[in-house]
Design a protein around this motif. Structure first.
Motif, mmCIF file in Angstrom:
data_model
loop_
_atom_site.group_PDB
_atom_site.id
_atom_site.type_symbol
_atom_site.label_atom_id
_atom_site.label_comp_id
_atom_site.label_asym_id
_atom_site.label_seq_id
_atom_site.Cartn_x
_atom_site.Cartn_y
_atom_site.Cartn_z
ATOM 1 N N TRP A 177 0.828 -1.205 0.000
ATOM 2 C CA TRP A 177 0.000 0.000 0.000
ATOM 3 C C TRP A 177 0.863 1.257 0.000
ATOM 4 C CZ3 TRP A 177 -3.935 2.028 -1.772
ATOM 5 C CH2 TRP A 177 -4.461 3.221 -1.278
ATOM 6 N N ARG A 178 1.985 1.218 0.725
ATOM 7 C CA ARG A 178 2.893 2.372 0.714
ATOM 8 C C ARG A 178 3.374 2.666 -0.705
ATOM 9 N NH1 ARG A 178 6.890 0.162 2.946
ATOM 10 N NH2 ARG A 178 8.299 0.094 1.149
ATOM 11 N N LYS A 181 0.386 3.874 -3.010
ATOM 12 C CA LYS A 181 0.050 5.289 -2.782
ATOM 13 C C LYS A 181 1.052 6.211 -3.464
ATOM 14 C CE LYS A 181 -0.238 5.686 1.677
ATOM 15 N NZ LYS A 181 -0.439 6.396 2.973
ATOM 16 N N LYS A 182 2.331 5.849 -3.384
ATOM 17 C CA LYS A 182 3.363 6.699 -3.992
ATOM 18 C C LYS A 182 3.297 6.649 -5.519
ATOM 19 C CE LYS A 182 6.773 6.536 -0.224
ATOM 20 N NZ LYS A 182 8.150 6.141 0.179
ATOM 21 N N ASP A 184 0.597 6.372 -7.253
ATOM 22 C CA ASP A 184 -0.439 7.388 -7.456
ATOM 23 C C ASP A 184 -0.934 7.447 -8.906
ATOM 24 O OD1 ASP A 184 -2.179 9.424 -6.707
ATOM 25 O OD2 ASP A 184 -0.695 11.010 -7.059
ATOM 26 N N LYS A 234 -9.169 0.174 -4.627
ATOM 27 C CA LYS A 234 -7.768 -0.064 -4.974
ATOM 28 C C LYS A 234 -7.397 -1.537 -4.892
ATOM 29 C CE LYS A 234 -5.559 3.609 -6.362
ATOM 30 N NZ LYS A 234 -4.894 3.574 -7.694
#
Length: 345
Positions: A177-178, A181-182, A184, A234
């Protein structure tokens, strides 16, 4: 009112029906259809091996022919192709040449995905532990994944990033997830796999007990964090898989030991099961995890039954039918246990 079961179409991974070296495509897909599956995940070897066997033409072109054959068989047996996977050992590559080669391969994979009629390509987290081959640097990994997302967007392709429990640098859903998210990007999300998560938070194939210390408390905390963190949109699809509780923990000297693999990968390659197969030694709390995804996270979408096991390489011609029936029996147990056929979507 639509029932939950109607919002969770069920698939099976093609390699879980038997490895391509031992079982032909039509037998496997016919077995999946007869068992009642709605779709399949296409594992690359199921089109690679037939393409390699072709005596004329370029390999890349033959892959397209093989992919069309797979698609035609799926159409014949009324199966949707959910995803094309795995586009592996890409994120974090240090060699510009190897990176460029992977990008060229991806461009062909996108063409193949279009032939197959799927809009998802799955990318597992990097396996290579050699620091001269790949880096765990987030900046490099994110740049690599943005590159594929941007290439795919033009063709309507989404990418599902899956954390491997034996990942070299990223091996938890939090890592996934990190990174997601990055990255994006609207067409970049995740695949959640019960085995890949539980092997690192609850199970322990190196311990006599088969469990981690405070396993139940750890899983409860981990699930709470997941459902409060990841937006359901997601999650592009989920995989359900269990594993055998081993009589002998994995360590050097074990009959399956391979120094090139982390224990979780050895466990996965040899002893994964479908959910609810306690009679075969399954013991991971798959139902608890799946329940949280459905009822707390609010996941709605494809569910794929996935098995990796030595039995996939058994040349007995009954393997595809046996595995398909086992996978569907497992799914029906999940449906009954969670009352997915009774509750509204």
């Amino acid at each position: 009112m639509t029932k939950l079961i109607d919002a969770l179409p069920i698939a099976i991974a093609s390699m879980s029906l038997g490895r391509a070296a031992h079982h032909d495509l039509e037998t496997k897909l016919a077995a999946a259809s007869a068992a009642g599956f709605n779709g399949v995940e296409l594992f690359y070897e199921d089109i690679k091996l037939p393409a390699r066997a072709m005596t004329e033409g370029e390999f890349e072109t033959n892959l397209h022919i093989s992919a069309q054959c797979f698609r035609d068989l799926c159409d014949k047996y009324n199966l949707k192709i959910l995803v094309f996977q795995p586009f592996k050992n890409y994120d974090g590559l240090l060699s510009p040449q190897r990176h460029a080669e992977k990008i060229e391969k991806l461009k062909n994979w996108i063409k193949i995905a279009k032939i197959l009629g799927t809009d998802i390509i799955q990318i597992p987290s990097m396996f290579h532990r050699d620091p001269t081959v790949a880096t765990g640097d987030d900046e490099k990994i994110v740049a690599d994944l943005r590159e594929v997302a941007d290439l795919g967007k033009e063709e309507g392709i989404r990418f599902a990033y899956e954390m491997m429990a034996w990942g070299a640098h990223n091996d938890t859903w939090q890592d996934g997830w990190r990174i997601t998210k990055k990255v994006d990007r609207d067409n970049f999300g995740m695949c959640l796999d019960t085995y890949q998560i539980l092997a690192n938070t609850w199970g322990d194939c190196t311990a006599e007990s088969g469990k981690r210390l405070d396993a139940d408390e750890n899983m409860k905390r981990d699930l709470k964090e997941l459902v409060e963190t990841i937006p359901p949109e997601k999650v592009y699809y989920v995989q359900l898989s269990d594993a055998t509780k081993l009589g002998t923990p994995i360590s050097e000297g074990h009959e399956w030991w391979d120094s090139k693999m982390k224990p979780n990968m050895i466990w996965s390659r040899n002893a994964r099961l479908f959910p609810c197969e306690e009679q075969l030694g399954g013991y991971l709390p798959v139902l608890e995890m799946f329940s949280a995804w459905v009822f707390e996270l609010g996941y709605r979408g494809w569910v794929s039954m996935e098995l990796f096991n030595r039995s996939m390489s058994d040349s007995d011609p009954s393997v595809p039918e046996i595995h398909a029936k086992r996978g569907m029996a497992s799914w029906k147990k999940c449906v009954a246990a969670l009352k997915l056929d009774e509750k509204d979507a």
